[in-house]
Motif scaffolding. Structure first.
Motif, PDB file in Angstrom:
ATOM      1  N   LYS A 210       0.847  -1.183   0.000  1.00  0.00           N
ATOM      2  CA  LYS A 210       0.000   0.000   0.000  1.00  0.00           C
ATOM      3  C   LYS A 210       0.890   1.244   0.000  1.00  0.00           C
ATOM      4  CE  LYS A 210      -0.442   0.012   5.069  1.00  0.00           C
ATOM      5  NZ  LYS A 210      -1.362   0.055   6.203  1.00  0.00           N
ATOM      6  N   TYR A 212       1.209   5.267   1.068  1.00  0.00           N
ATOM      7  CA  TYR A 212       0.641   6.242   2.000  1.00  0.00           C
ATOM      8  C   TYR A 212      -0.049   7.387   1.275  1.00  0.00           C
ATOM      9  CZ  TYR A 212       0.373   9.969   5.438  1.00  0.00           C
ATOM     10  OH  TYR A 212      -0.086  10.986   6.230  1.00  0.00           O
ATOM     11  N   HIS A 215      -3.447   6.603  -0.293  1.00  0.00           N
ATOM     12  CA  HIS A 215      -4.486   6.517   0.734  1.00  0.00           C
ATOM     13  C   HIS A 215      -4.806   7.891   1.310  1.00  0.00           C
ATOM     14  CE1 HIS A 215      -3.835   1.949   1.633  1.00  0.00           C
ATOM     15  NE2 HIS A 215      -4.098   2.215   0.384  1.00  0.00           N
ATOM     16  N   MET A 219      -8.403   9.712   1.189  1.00  0.00           N
ATOM     17  CA  MET A 219      -9.069  10.170   2.411  1.00  0.00           C
ATOM     18  C   MET A 219      -9.538  11.610   2.267  1.00  0.00           C
ATOM     19  SD  MET A 219      -8.263  12.295   5.266  1.00  0.00           S
ATOM     20  CE  MET A 219      -6.477  12.261   5.403  1.00  0.00           C
ATOM     21  N   GLU A 312     -10.361   7.115  10.882  1.00  0.00           N
ATOM     22  CA  GLU A 312     -10.145   5.775  10.310  1.00  0.00           C
ATOM     23  C   GLU A 312      -8.849   5.726   9.510  1.00  0.00           C
ATOM     24  OE1 GLU A 312     -13.661   5.020   8.076  1.00  0.00           O
ATOM     25  OE2 GLU A 312     -14.918   4.664   9.859  1.00  0.00           O
ATOM     26  N   PHE A 313      -8.555   6.787   8.779  1.00  0.00           N
ATOM     27  CA  PHE A 313      -7.301   6.855   8.029  1.00  0.00           C
ATOM     28  C   PHE A 313      -6.106   6.780   8.974  1.00  0.00           C
ATOM     29  CE2 PHE A 313      -3.797   9.707   6.770  1.00  0.00           C
ATOM     30  CZ  PHE A 313      -3.349   9.066   5.632  1.00  0.00           C
ATOM     31  N   GLU A 315      -5.938   5.513  11.979  1.00  0.00           N
ATOM     32  CA  GLU A 315      -5.830   4.201  12.609  1.00  0.00           C
ATOM     33  C   GLU A 315      -5.300   3.148  11.634  1.00  0.00           C
ATOM     34  OE1 GLU A 315      -9.811   3.663  13.948  1.00  0.00           O
ATOM     35  OE2 GLU A 315      -9.496   4.797  15.816  1.00  0.00           O
ATOM     36  N   GLN A 316      -5.733   3.214  10.373  1.00  0.00           N
ATOM     37  CA  GLN A 316      -5.259   2.253   9.368  1.00  0.00           C
ATOM     38  C   GLN A 316      -3.775   2.423   9.087  1.00  0.00           C
ATOM     39  OE1 GLN A 316      -7.774   2.842   5.966  1.00  0.00           O
ATOM     40  NE2 GLN A 316      -9.583   1.954   6.944  1.00  0.00           N
ATOM     41  N   GLU A 317      -3.319   3.666   8.979  1.00  0.00           N
ATOM     42  CA  GLU A 317      -1.904   3.908   8.700  1.00  0.00           C
ATOM     43  C   GLU A 317      -1.022   3.575   9.892  1.00  0.00           C
ATOM     44  OE1 GLU A 317      -0.620   4.606   5.773  1.00  0.00           O
ATOM     45  OE2 GLU A 317      -2.650   4.501   4.956  1.00  0.00           O
ATOM     46  N   LYS A 318      -1.579   3.691  11.072  1.00  0.00           N
ATOM     47  CA  LYS A 318      -0.816   3.389  12.296  1.00  0.00           C
ATOM     48  C   LYS A 318      -0.698   1.884  12.493  1.00  0.00           C
ATOM     49  CE  LYS A 318      -0.598   4.682  17.184  1.00  0.00           C
ATOM     50  NZ  LYS A 318      -1.305   5.354  18.302  1.00  0.00           N
ATOM     51  N   ALA A 319      -1.687   1.130  11.992  1.00  0.00           N
ATOM     52  CA  ALA A 319      -1.724  -0.327  12.200  1.00  0.00           C
ATOM     53  C   ALA A 319      -0.573  -1.030  11.480  1.00  0.00           C
ATOM     54  CB  ALA A 319      -3.038  -0.869  11.700  1.00  0.00           C
TER      55      ALA A 319
END
Length: 319
Positions: A210, A212, A215, A219, A312-313, A315-319
């Motif tokens: 993916k 960054y 995304h 977003m 949500e963006f 949290e997804q990038e942090k995961a």
């Protein structure tokens, strides 16, 4: 890739491919140059993918042609039969990009009336040289990251101006025309940024699963759609109520905290506080107050979506 850079790559790749084919004493050496022209594409990934598909397509084409020429005859009718068999198979195997150049290579076998190992090797090497030289030249692709970072900054700045505009519309009754212009500009900027981000991603041969920036711009695009919906509802909020002032301040506060690394936790709490204020406040007494309250509630729900998209963006990038 600019037109001038593409022209330079094609010119050098074609010339070198022909020289190399001549150095190896291959017949029909110009065909290597033609294949190079067809193989210089816009991104590294597409160049490698198409080159591999054309090499696979060459193997398929030469195999079919050899069988037909050997067991039937070297004739125009057999060449037509070859096309009838090869083209559907090429599409079925997803190697149709090789139909034109591979058929040219097969036509050499028809002209020479031979499918010997020497001639098959000659045609295969023409394809490998043409596609290979094109890949080498396409390994150089200027990074678009500097332009993308500038676009990101401009997009965030325009979103801040829109949110501040929302504040001014609610508190001072300012015109919505500037906000509408900014929304149109943002929409165009995001289309350009997303296209550029995909191009830059495809120029990384060993890129991660993916990206960054792709995304990130996706977003922001979702958020801008929400802002556009909110912009149409602002006109219905005409009364200077306590809730109107609080929501206007929340817009300005968000504008000051819009940067990409903000997890928006505090903003979510502020929105929840305003929702509680709505629930606990005195009920509207007139139709106009009711319509104003309803419009504010719709705005607040849309604004909640705006913040949730960012959350949500993050949290997804942090995961």
């Amino acid at each position: 890739m600019t037109v001038s850079l593409r022209a330079i790559k094609i010119a050098f790749a074609t010339t070198i491919a022909i020289f190399l084919a001549q150095l190896l004493q291959l017949d029909y050496s110009v065909s290597a140059g033609i294949i190079a022209i067809l193989s210089v594409l816009d991104t590294k990934k597409s160049s490698v993918r198409i080159a591999l598909q054309r090499v696979s397509s060459t193997i398929l084409a030469l195999t079919i042609a050899t069988i037909l020429f050997q067991f039937i005859d070297f004739s125009t009718l057999v060449f037509g039969l070859y096309l009838l068999i090869y083209i559907p198979l090429a599409y079925k195997l997803n190697v149709e990009v090789g139909i034109a150049p591979c058929s040219v290579l097969v036509s050499h076998l028809l002209v020479e009336q031979s499918t010997s190992i020497g001639w098959l090797t000659n045609e295969f090497l023409l394809m490998v040289i043409g596609a290979g030289i094109a890949i080498l030249f396409n390994l150089y692709m200027p990074s678009k990251e500097p332009q993308l970072l500038v676009l990101r900054t401009n997009i965030e700045e325009k979103m801040k101006q829109i949110l501040i505009g929302f504040d001014l519309i609610l508190t001072n009754g300012y015109s919505n025309k500037k906000v509408e212009c900014l929304l149109n500009e943002l929409s165009e900027d995001l289309k350009i940024a997303e296209k550029m981000a995909y191009t830059d991603y495809n120029n990384q041969l060993f890129s991660p699963d993916k990206d960054y920036l792709i995304h990130y711009f996706d977003m922001r695009q979702q958020q801008v759609k929400v802002l556009a919906e909110m912009s149409t509802d602002l006109g219905a909020c005409s009364l200077p109520t306590k809730q109107t002032i609080i929501l206007a301040r929340l817009f300005r506060q968000t504008a000051e905290q819009l940067h990409e690394s903000n997890p928006v936790v505090d903003l979510k709490k502020d929105i929840q506080s305003l929702l509680n204020e709505f629930r606990n406040s005195e009920l509207p007494k007139t139709r106009k107050e009711f319509e104003n309250r309803a419009a504010l509630f719709i705005l607040l729900n849309d604004f909640t979506r705006f913040i949730q998209i960012k959350k949500e963006f993050f949290e997804q990038e942090k995961a």
